[in-house]
Scaffold this motif. Structure first.
Motif: not given
Length: 243
Positions: A16-22, A52-53, A66-68
């Motif tokens: 997944q490619d995700v945006a962190l919450c505020e 994650a990176e 997310v890598l693993s």
């Protein structure tokens, strides 16, 4: 540098490619000043940890890949529900933070006759949001990957009447039983901690009608926040995963 642990409010999956919450983005981008290529560890409440990176970061937003994923269950075998009559100021925040570190699963703020906290609905809702954030931050710090719920505040008697098959305990300075005299095994506990002035005689009688057992911690009178943490620790030593 220690890899920061960050809570993500939605379930994660590898790739997944995700945006962190505020709040998380502010902490990572503004406070820690991390940038693309830096490593993070995420958890989403599912008892998993995700490596994650950071792929993009600025002062307003942070995106990660997310890598693993791996299972990392740090929950106690003892399920603890803390019913805490609300205390003033930072005392309640301290109790919530340390209770989470000690393994409590659910926290319900309570009103009682001697409760010193008087809040209107709007201020109470803000407090609940703040207390939940404190629980999340405590998990980030102590390594828990399942976030305890801070429930909406409720009246003491209503909380006591909720159907529950847990062992129900009420701290009382004149009780004859102690945590060490409780029969084993115990898997679920509903722990009631009263206000600074203690529960009234009518409230103590009410808890008895709802099958709460009065227990004594020791010969000294403890403040409400000390009582909660001492009782939780003693229960975790006897029935949980401490010691």
């Amino acid at each position: 540098m220690r890899i920061p642990r960050i809570h993500h409010p939605e379930l994660l999956s590898v790739g997944q490619d995700v945006a962190l919450c505020e709040d998380a983005a502010n902490h990572v981008g503004r406070v820690l000043r991390m940038s693309a290529g830096h490593a993070l560890q995420l958890f989403d409440g599912s008892n998993q940890v995700f490596e994650a990176e950071i792929v993009q970061a600025d002062k307003k937003s942070v995106r990660v890949k997310v890598l693993s994923a791996s299972l990392d269950n740090r929950e106690s075998p003892l399920n603890l529900h803390l019913g805490q009559v609300m205390s003033r100021g930072e005392k309640m925040e301290f109790t919530i933070q340390k209770a989470v570190e000690l393994g409590v699963n659910v926290i319900t703020p309570l009103f009682s006759e001697r409760c010193g906290v008087k809040l209107d609905a709007e201020r109470l809702n803000k407090k609940l949001g703040q207390w939940q954030k404190i629980a999340i931050a405590a998990c980030e710090q102590c390594g828990r990957n399942s976030v305890p719920e801070v429930r909406p505040a409720m009246d003491l008697e209503k909380w006591c009447t909720e159907e529950d098959d847990s062992l129900k305990l009420n701290l009382h300075p004149r009780a004859s039983a102690s945590i060490n005299t409780l029969p084993q095994p115990v898997e679920r506990v509903r722990l009631l901690i009263g206000p600074e002035g203690g529960l009234t005689a009518d409230e103590i009688a009410m808890t008895a009608r709802h099958q709460f057992t009065d227990i004594l911690l020791g010969p000294r009178v403890l403040r409400t926040e000390t009582t909660a943490l001492t009782a939780i620790t003693a229960l975790q030593v006897r029935f949980g995963d401490l010691g």
